[in-house]
Design a protein around this motif. Structure first.
Motif, short mmCIF file in Angstrom:
data_model
loop_
_atom_site.label_atom_id
_atom_site.label_comp_id
_atom_site.label_asym_id
_atom_site.label_seq_id
_atom_site.Cartn_x
_atom_site.Cartn_y
_atom_site.Cartn_z
N THR A 7 0.87 -1.17 0.00
CA THR A 7 0.00 0.00 0.00
C THR A 7 0.91 1.22 0.00
O THR A 7 2.12 1.09 0.21
CB THR A 7 -0.91 0.05 1.25
N PRO A 8 0.36 2.42 -0.22
CA PRO A 8 1.21 3.61 -0.16
C PRO A 8 1.90 3.77 1.19
O PRO A 8 2.96 4.40 1.28
CB PRO A 8 0.22 4.75 -0.40
N ALA A 9 1.31 3.15 2.25
CA ALA A 9 1.87 3.32 3.59
C ALA A 9 2.72 2.14 4.03
O ALA A 9 3.38 2.21 5.06
CB ALA A 9 0.75 3.55 4.60
N LEU A 10 2.72 1.03 3.27
CA LEU A 10 3.40 -0.18 3.74
C LEU A 10 4.10 -0.89 2.58
O LEU A 10 3.51 -1.18 1.54
CB LEU A 10 2.39 -1.13 4.38
N ARG A 11 5.39 -1.23 2.83
CA ARG A 11 6.17 -2.02 1.90
C ARG A 11 6.88 -3.12 2.68
O ARG A 11 7.09 -2.99 3.89
CB ARG A 11 7.19 -1.14 1.14
N VAL A 12 7.26 -4.19 1.98
CA VAL A 12 7.92 -5.32 2.64
C VAL A 12 9.21 -5.65 1.90
O VAL A 12 9.36 -5.36 0.70
CB VAL A 12 7.00 -6.56 2.70
#
Length: 526
Positions: A7-12
């Protein structure tokens, strides 16, 4: 290292090294979540090592370790809480990144993931209204999931600033850490709200986080619009220009009054609404009383410029106040509004309504106590919750929004006609608490607020006119007349203000103890 965007707020990503953190910070990440247990394999950097690197580069860090194939609801809830509390963008990592992605998906399946948390009740604002309401809710229903969105690390007892400016309190006694006031069972989301999506029961924060809710309580206070008066911001705290409406300036008021040896002292009050309509006068009366005791009142030219057409909005209290205007020799200028100030030249410009005419008058000063215009915060005024005034539209009794049945507002931000005081918030908090819980249960509101507000008007050191009134100016005294006659100055009222109200605030109101604030059932008269 391959980073995947969820998401725009979360990366892995796969496992990172402490040396990678500087680059992550430079690329815009603000937080890191580690989803690996320590010592999962040889040579793996520990969570503590990555946390230290994150702290060194100004990033937040959270360790939410999970074992592959053994992830459960508790792990998903922990991940959701971390995502709610950390500023984004967030990088979550494990050995390959797959575990972090799976955990985020599990949180999303709960309606809480991918940077979005969800609570039964979300409170916007951790001031007096927000803390009191949250505490009242949790006393009634400890198992409810509740979060408070508040950016400030400090909490202030603002009614005490009049006493600071009057030389009675030290400023430090009016400030405490926000963390120590968050009620047990509530989560503190350190951040600021940016926008509302009431159709989808979501709030977006300034940092991009999205928070869902079952019921929303909005109470971030109002905005002190210092910039509305040209020249004021540049001279506040110098050139004899002060205001008890700011923590850092109230001690300057005290210094100016103590060092005053004669000259012109101006006191101003802007158009309504303002926080505590009596506060501008309190600063003036306490100053005059100090000069009176020092034998300096005869050398003081005191003017009160009030933008309103009356000295006070409730007529029953005006005669007693007028007696102090006469006693201190104050030049009362009604319908006189401060429009600009030149601190270096020590000149204030006022716009005055005189019959059908409007004139502008310059007044020089040696000291001036300024109260700024006060408006709804920008993100409130621009929201779908706002009334035409910019404040949040609510039913004056139930404090519920007229269009969104699970949205409530109280305190200074609510578009109600009561006085905007801490005493009003104290009475509103249990009403909002009961009605929000009812909304959460799918029921109609059950409690009503009668517009109560209290303004202890400090007319001299040791005496107060205890103004207590509700909607329409109806007098609502707490005490019988034989104990306190509210329309007359009283020493007992001073004792209440100086000794009783501060601990009542810190240990009663903010702890959900509804002393002298029991909510009325909806439909009860009065």
């Amino acid at each position: 290292m391959t980073i995947r965007t969820l998401t725009p707020a979360l990366r892995v990503s796969p496992q990172i090294d402490p040396a990678d953190v500087a680059g992550l910070a430079a690329s815009g990440f603000r937080s890191i979540i580690c989803n690996r247990p320590d010592d999962e394999e040889g040579g793996q950097p520990s969570a503590a090592m990555v946390a230290a690197a994150a702290e060194a580069h100004g990033l937040r860090f959270r360790h939410v370790p999970v074992v592959p194939g053994a992830m459960g609801e508790g792990d998903a809830a922990a991940m959701a809480r971390a995502l709610a509390e950390l500023p984004g963008p967030v990088l979550a990592y494990c050995r390959s990144g797959a575990r972090s992605e799976q955990l985020a998906a599990m949180a999303a399946a709960r309606g809480e993931g991918g940077g979005t948390a969800c609570y039964d009740i979300l409170v916007i604002g951790g001031g007096s209204a927000g803390i009191a309401t949250a505490a009242s809710i949790l006393r009634r229903r400890p198992d409810v999931s509740l979060a408070i969105v508040e950016p400030s690390e400090d909490h202030y007892y603002q009614p005490g600033w009049t006493m600071v400016g009057g030389g009675v309190f030290a400023a430090e006694v009016t400030r405490r850490g926000e963390a120590g006031l968050i009620p047990a069972g509530a989560e503190w989301i350190r951040g600021a709200a940016a926008s509302f999506d009431p159709a989808n029961d979501r709030v977006t924060l300034v940092d991009g986080r999205v928070i869902g809710y079952g019921a929303l309580i909005v109470c971030p206070g109002l905005k002190l619009d210092w910039d509305a008066i040209p020249g004021l911001g540049a001279t506040l705290g110098s050139n004899g220009v002060t205001s008890n409406y700011r923590y850092d300036l109230a001690p300057y008021t005290d210094r100016l009054v103590r060092r005053f040896r004669g000259g012109r002292a101006l006191f101003t009050q802007p158009p309504m609404p303002i926080k505590c309509a009596g506060a501008p006068q309190k600063a003036m009366y306490l100053s005059c009383h100090r000069w009176e005791r020092a034998g300096l009142l005869g050398q003081a030219d005191v003017q009160f410029h009030n933008a309103a057409p009356a000295l006070f909005g409730v007529a029953a209290y005006v005669p007693a106040l007028e007696s102090y205007i006469a006693r201190y020799g104050i030049d009362l200028q009604l319908e006189s509004r401060l429009v600009s100030i030149d601190g270096t030249a020590k000149v204030a410009l006022f716009e005055q309504k005189r019959g059908d005419m409007v004139r502008r008058v310059e007044e020089r000063f040696d000291m001036i106590h300024v109260v700024p215009p006060q408006v709804a915060p920008d993100f409130i005024a621009a929201s779908p919750l706002a009334a035409p005034s910019g404040f949040i539209a609510v039913d004056e009794a139930t404090l519920r929004h007229p269009l969104h049945v699970n949205v409530f507002a109280l305190g200074d931000v609510a578009a109600t006609t009561n006085a905007k005081t801490a005493a009003a918030a104290r009475k509103q908090a249990p009403v909002a608490a009961l009605n929000a819980l009812a909304a959460l249960d799918g029921a109609a509101p059950v409690a009503a607020y009668n517009g109560y507000g209290s303004c202890p008007l400090t007319v001299e050191a040791g005496k107060i006119i205890l103004a207590e009134f509700g909607y329409g100016g109806k007098l609502l005294p707490t005490f019988p007349k034989w104990l306190i006659e509210g329309t007359r100055p009283s020493r007992l009222s001073w004792l209440l203000k100086e000794k009783i109200l501060p601990p009542l605030y810190w240990h009663g109101m903010l702890r959900g103890r509804e002393w002298l604030a029991a909510p009325e059932p909806l439909g009860k008269g009065g």
